[in-house]
Design an enzyme around this catalytic site. Structure first.
Site, mmCIF file in Angstrom:
data_model
loop_
_atom_site.group_PDB
_atom_site.id
_atom_site.type_symbol
_atom_site.label_atom_id
_atom_site.label_comp_id
_atom_site.label_asym_id
_atom_site.label_seq_id
_atom_site.Cartn_x
_atom_site.Cartn_y
_atom_site.Cartn_z
ATOM 1 N N CYS A 96 -44.152 -92.792 12.701
ATOM 2 C CA CYS A 96 -45.287 -91.865 12.765
ATOM 3 C C CYS A 96 -45.719 -91.768 14.224
ATOM 4 O O CYS A 96 -46.241 -92.736 14.777
ATOM 5 C CB CYS A 96 -46.439 -92.337 11.883
ATOM 6 N N CYS B 182 -48.171 -82.968 13.933
ATOM 7 C CA CYS B 182 -47.201 -84.010 13.589
ATOM 8 C C CYS B 182 -46.420 -84.261 14.874
ATOM 9 O O CYS B 182 -45.639 -83.416 15.304
ATOM 10 C CB CYS B 182 -46.284 -83.559 12.463
#
Length: 292
Positions: free
Chosen positions: A207, A72
């Site tokens: 993101c 991530c």
């Protein structure tokens, strides 16, 4: 009770546990990440010092559904910020993730820059039909799977919730599912992006890996962009992608954006409760609210 930090990386928010005595259970993660009934977050990560190397940390990331994710990117930037906050590193920290090592450095008062290998995974054309509508894009992998969908019109009208939900676990994107990125090219140095995230099963405000996937496709495949790239996210923050372009591809890459420590506190056992979804009763002909 569990000590935590709440952190935000350009709109992606996370619950960070620093060297906890034990890993949280998947059901705890699902409960903690539920907005409204608990603290709420896009995911949880564990940060630990590395005994085998100075100025290095380990990071384990869990999506909001309790499942592990190898990478991530915005969470990794937040992990770097916490490592500096705790004095585990000064001007440079190596973060060991499930997808390999990346290096974090401060970038401004609240920013973190990652030096990260630019995606080299194959980019494959994607095509499927949903309800008679042809959907075309590119599949790639930036630590986790991504589908990049070019979007010519304004992203304000993009069907992120409906189309993202239909595609995130669709067999055509692969058995792991994929993050669904709607990408609008403003010009060669500016992109806009909205992402429906796998494991969160909702649109998130940013993101990082999706932004890198968009950069990979628009620079190397569509040839409609080049570094440096400024990418506007749904939360209004910008992520900056830099790097050196050789033979039409980025060979080295940086991703920069803010990484803020929002809060520090204690999660009580009452935060572990995940309420069941509402089960609405069936209506009746006289339940419409009309009166005779």
């Amino acid at each position: 009770m569990t000590e935590f930090f709440k952190v935000s990386g350009s709109g992606n928010d996370f619950i960070a546990l620093v060297e906890p005595k034990s890993l949280p259970k998947p059901e705890q993660i699902r409960a903690w990440c539920q907005r409204g009934s608990s603290l709420g977050a896009d995911g949880v990560f564990i940060l630990t010092r590395r005994a085998d190397a100075p100025e290095a940390v380990g990071m384990e990331h869990f999506n909001a559904d309790g499942g592990r994710a190898d990478l991530c990117v915005n969470g990794t930037r937040c992990a770097a910020r916490l490592a500096f906050h705790h004095g585990w590193a000064n001007s440079r920290v190596t973060i060991h993730t499930g997808a390999g090592e990346v290096v974090g450095t401060p970038a401004g008062e609240q920013g973190i820059r990652l030096d990260i290998p630019f995606p080299t995974s194959p980019v494959t054309p994607f095509e499927t039909r949903l309800g008679g509508t042809l959907v075309e894009g590119w599949l790639t992998r930036v630590g986790v799977p991504h589908l990049v969908l070019p979007w010519a019109d304004s992203l304000s009208n993009a069907p992120v919730d409906s189309l993202g939900a239909a595609l995130v676990g669709h067999p055509a994107v692969g058995k792991e599912g994929a993050n669904i990125n709607f990408v609008h090219v403003v010009d060669r140095h500016h992109l806009e992006i909205r992402t429906y995230e796998r494991g969160v099963n909702a649109e998130t405000l940013a993101c990082g890996s999706g932004s890198l996937a968009a950069a990979q496709v628009m620079i190397g495949i569509a040839s409609c962009a080049e570094p440096p790239l400024s990418i506007l996210t749904a939360g209004g923050e910008r992520l900056e992608v830099g790097g050196e372009k050789i033979a039409g591809e980025l060979r080295s890459c940086t991703l920069s954006g803010n990484a803020r420590i929002v809060a520090q506190g204690t999660l009580h056992s009452e935060a572990d409760r995940l309420p069941s979804p509402a089960r609405w009763s069936l209506g009746s002909p006289r339940s419409s609210g009309t009166q005779e």
